[in-house]
Write a protein that holds these residues in place. Structure first.
Motif, PDB file in Angstrom:
ATOM      1  N   PRO A 212     -33.956  50.547 125.413  1.00  0.00           N
ATOM      2  CA  PRO A 212     -33.902  51.694 126.350  1.00  0.00           C
ATOM      3  C   PRO A 212     -34.575  52.944 125.796  1.00  0.00           C
ATOM      4  O   PRO A 212     -35.064  53.787 126.568  1.00  0.00           O
ATOM      5  CB  PRO A 212     -32.396  51.912 126.527  1.00  0.00           C
ATOM      6  N   ALA A 213     -34.610  53.097 124.465  1.00  0.00           N
ATOM      7  CA  ALA A 213     -35.225  54.284 123.867  1.00  0.00           C
ATOM      8  C   ALA A 213     -36.735  54.330 124.100  1.00  0.00           C
ATOM      9  O   ALA A 213     -37.357  55.386 123.919  1.00  0.00           O
ATOM     10  CB  ALA A 213     -34.932  54.335 122.373  1.00  0.00           C
ATOM     11  N   SER A 214     -37.318  53.206 124.521  1.00  0.00           N
ATOM     12  CA  SER A 214     -38.763  53.198 124.802  1.00  0.00           C
ATOM     13  C   SER A 214     -39.095  54.134 125.964  1.00  0.00           C
ATOM     14  O   SER A 214     -40.232  54.595 126.086  1.00  0.00           O
ATOM     15  CB  SER A 214     -39.235  51.778 125.143  1.00  0.00           C
ATOM     16  N   MET A 215     -38.108  54.420 126.824  1.00  0.00           N
ATOM     17  CA  MET A 215     -38.361  55.346 127.926  1.00  0.00           C
ATOM     18  C   MET A 215     -38.736  56.729 127.388  1.00  0.00           C
ATOM     19  O   MET A 215     -39.543  57.449 127.997  1.00  0.00           O
ATOM     20  CB  MET A 215     -37.134  55.452 128.831  1.00  0.00           C
ATOM     21  N   SER A 216     -38.151  57.101 126.253  1.00  0.00           N
ATOM     22  CA  SER A 216     -38.517  58.369 125.625  1.00  0.00           C
ATOM     23  C   SER A 216     -39.970  58.329 125.148  1.00  0.00           C
ATOM     24  O   SER A 216     -40.714  59.303 125.287  1.00  0.00           O
ATOM     25  CB  SER A 216     -37.571  58.652 124.454  1.00  0.00           C
ATOM     26  N   MET A 217     -40.351  57.177 124.562  1.00  0.00           N
ATOM     27  CA  MET A 217     -41.735  57.028 124.089  1.00  0.00           C
ATOM     28  C   MET A 217     -42.730  57.112 125.250  1.00  0.00           C
ATOM     29  O   MET A 217     -43.769  57.764 125.152  1.00  0.00           O
ATOM     30  CB  MET A 217     -41.897  55.687 123.367  1.00  0.00           C
ATOM     31  N   ASN A 231     -46.419  48.992 130.501  1.00  0.00           N
ATOM     32  CA  ASN A 231     -45.146  48.324 130.210  1.00  0.00           C
ATOM     33  C   ASN A 231     -43.933  49.140 130.651  1.00  0.00           C
ATOM     34  O   ASN A 231     -42.796  48.672 130.539  1.00  0.00           O
ATOM     35  CB  ASN A 231     -45.018  48.054 128.703  1.00  0.00           C
ATOM     36  N   ALA A 232     -44.196  50.348 131.126  1.00  0.00           N
ATOM     37  CA  ALA A 232     -43.080  51.253 131.439  1.00  0.00           C
ATOM     38  C   ALA A 232     -42.215  50.716 132.571  1.00  0.00           C
ATOM     39  O   ALA A 232     -40.985  50.864 132.537  1.00  0.00           O
ATOM     40  CB  ALA A 232     -43.615  52.637 131.800  1.00  0.00           C
ATOM     41  N   ALA A 237     -36.882  48.670 134.347  1.00  0.00           N
ATOM     42  CA  ALA A 237     -35.955  47.715 134.972  1.00  0.00           C
ATOM     43  C   ALA A 237     -34.928  47.211 133.966  1.00  0.00           C
ATOM     44  O   ALA A 237     -33.730  47.122 134.269  1.00  0.00           O
ATOM     45  CB  ALA A 237     -36.745  46.547 135.563  1.00  0.00           C
ATOM     46  N   LEU A 238     -35.375  46.911 132.734  1.00  0.00           N
ATOM     47  CA  LEU A 238     -34.453  46.399 131.720  1.00  0.00           C
ATOM     48  C   LEU A 238     -33.487  47.481 131.233  1.00  0.00           C
ATOM     49  O   LEU A 238     -32.346  47.181 130.861  1.00  0.00           O
ATOM     50  CB  LEU A 238     -35.250  45.818 130.543  1.00  0.00           C
ATOM     51  N   THR A 239     -33.940  48.741 131.250  1.00  0.00           N
ATOM     52  CA  THR A 239     -33.033  49.834 130.866  1.00  0.00           C
ATOM     53  C   THR A 239     -31.909  49.977 131.892  1.00  0.00           C
ATOM     54  O   THR A 239     -30.739  50.150 131.528  1.00  0.00           O
ATOM     55  CB  THR A 239     -33.812  51.163 130.756  1.00  0.00           C
ATOM     56  N   VAL A 243     -27.859  49.611 131.381  1.00  0.00           N
ATOM     57  CA  VAL A 243     -26.879  50.567 131.903  1.00  0.00           C
ATOM     58  C   VAL A 243     -25.807  49.828 132.692  1.00  0.00           C
ATOM     59  O   VAL A 243     -24.599  50.078 132.528  1.00  0.00           O
ATOM     60  CB  VAL A 243     -27.580  51.621 132.784  1.00  0.00           C
ATOM     61  N   ILE A 244     -26.241  48.905 133.550  1.00  0.00           N
ATOM     62  CA  ILE A 244     -25.287  48.123 134.353  1.00  0.00           C
ATOM     63  C   ILE A 244     -24.360  47.318 133.442  1.00  0.00           C
ATOM     64  O   ILE A 244     -23.147  47.221 133.678  1.00  0.00           O
ATOM     65  CB  ILE A 244     -26.044  47.193 135.324  1.00  0.00           C
ATOM     66  N   LEU A 245     -24.919  46.750 132.365  1.00  0.00           N
ATOM     67  CA  LEU A 245     -24.113  45.975 131.414  1.00  0.00           C
ATOM     68  C   LEU A 245     -23.060  46.859 130.747  1.00  0.00           C
ATOM     69  O   LEU A 245     -21.894  46.461 130.605  1.00  0.00           O
ATOM     70  CB  LEU A 245     -25.027  45.343 130.362  1.00  0.00           C
ATOM     71  N   ALA A 246     -23.464  48.064 130.325  1.00  0.00           N
ATOM     72  CA  ALA A 246     -22.518  48.993 129.676  1.00  0.00           C
ATOM     73  C   ALA A 246     -21.406  49.384 130.651  1.00  0.00           C
ATOM     74  O   ALA A 246     -20.221  49.441 130.278  1.00  0.00           O
ATOM     75  CB  ALA A 246     -23.268  50.234 129.187  1.00  0.00           C
TER      76      ALA A 246
END
Length: 262
Positions: A212-217, A231-232, A237-239, A243-246
């Protein structure tokens, strides 16, 4: 839905009582303006303190593009001190209710666990995102004033990507606050895991896709290059999946721990 709205209002009322509605935006405004101001005036400050003796100042420092400085705000300020501040401010989001019996009290009422968890995450995310946005906009204004202008479209896309990363930070810290009872340990585990996610960004394209930290990148890439990484979308979608998993783990843990009987 009514219980969800009531819980959201309760959270905002508590933020007002704790003065969080004042200090959190101020902290992020301070963090936001620190990067452009320090970058611009650092050579002058070093010369004043050291009288120029033994100090080599890179003249390219103040010649950086505005997008690079704004990206530096995300990388140097928000992704380090910012993560620590968010995790500490949220460490009691569920733990406090468990400790003072409020969670058991709420669950004895006709309130669904999903409404309770949703109200907690939604209210705290909205306010955390607001605080980060005002800090980011403060940095943007200083960057445009001291350095080169950053396109508004790039600034907005970068902000949207970064707020997705913030959504994961809030949901992950909420999950840890549900699983663990010690506030200090909650903050420590949350900060360590979130900063570890941020540190490993860029090491592997496969890890980046599920991190999920790749969104910052990607937010920083938009600000520096003016284009969106291909790839964003997959990472976005995976981030959301993370979130849904958490949220699912949080909901499942509260539902099965039977806090109402404690």
């Amino acid at each position: 839905m009514n219980s969800f709205i009531v819980l959201v209002n309760k959270e905002f009322t508590q933020m007002i009582r704790d003065f969080k509605i004042i200090w959190l935006p101020l902290v992020f405004i301070l963090l936001g303006i620190t990067q452009p101001v320090m970058t611009y005036y650092l050579p002058t400050i070093l010369e004043a303190l050291g009288s120029g003796q033994g100090i080599t100042i890179d003249p390219s420092m103040t010649a950086q593009q505005g997008g690079e400085i704004l990206a530096g705000t995300l990388a140097s300020q928000f992704d380090q001190l910012g993560i620590m501040i968010i995790a500490i401010s949220l460490m009691g989001i569920i733990q406090t209710d468990k400790a003072n019996g409020m969670l058991a009290f709420i669950l004895t009422r006709p309130v669904a666990v999903r409404s309770y968890v949703g109200g907690k995450i939604a209210s705290n995310y909205i306010f955390t995102a607001f605080s980060i946005t005002v800090g980011y906009l403060a940095s943007y204004l200083y960057v445009n004033f001291l350095f080169t202008n950053v396109a508004v479209s790039d600034m907005l896309i970068g902000l949207l990507f970064y707020l997705v990363w913030v959504l994961f930070i809030v949901s992950f810290t909420t999950m840890i606050s549900t699983l663990i009872n010690s506030p200090g340990l909650i903050a420590l585990i949350s900060i360590a895991c979130l900063i570890a996610c941020r540190v490993i960004v860029g090491l592997s394209s496969v890890i980046d896709l599920v991190n999920p930290a790749s969104m910052s990148m990607y937010a920083m890439e938009v600000l520096i290059t003016g284009s969106v990484n291909s790839n964003a979308i997959g990472n976005l979608a995976l981030t959301f999946l993370c979130v849904i998993l958490a949220v699912f783990v949080t909901n499942y843990w509260i539902s099965n721990k039977k806090f109402s009987n404690e």
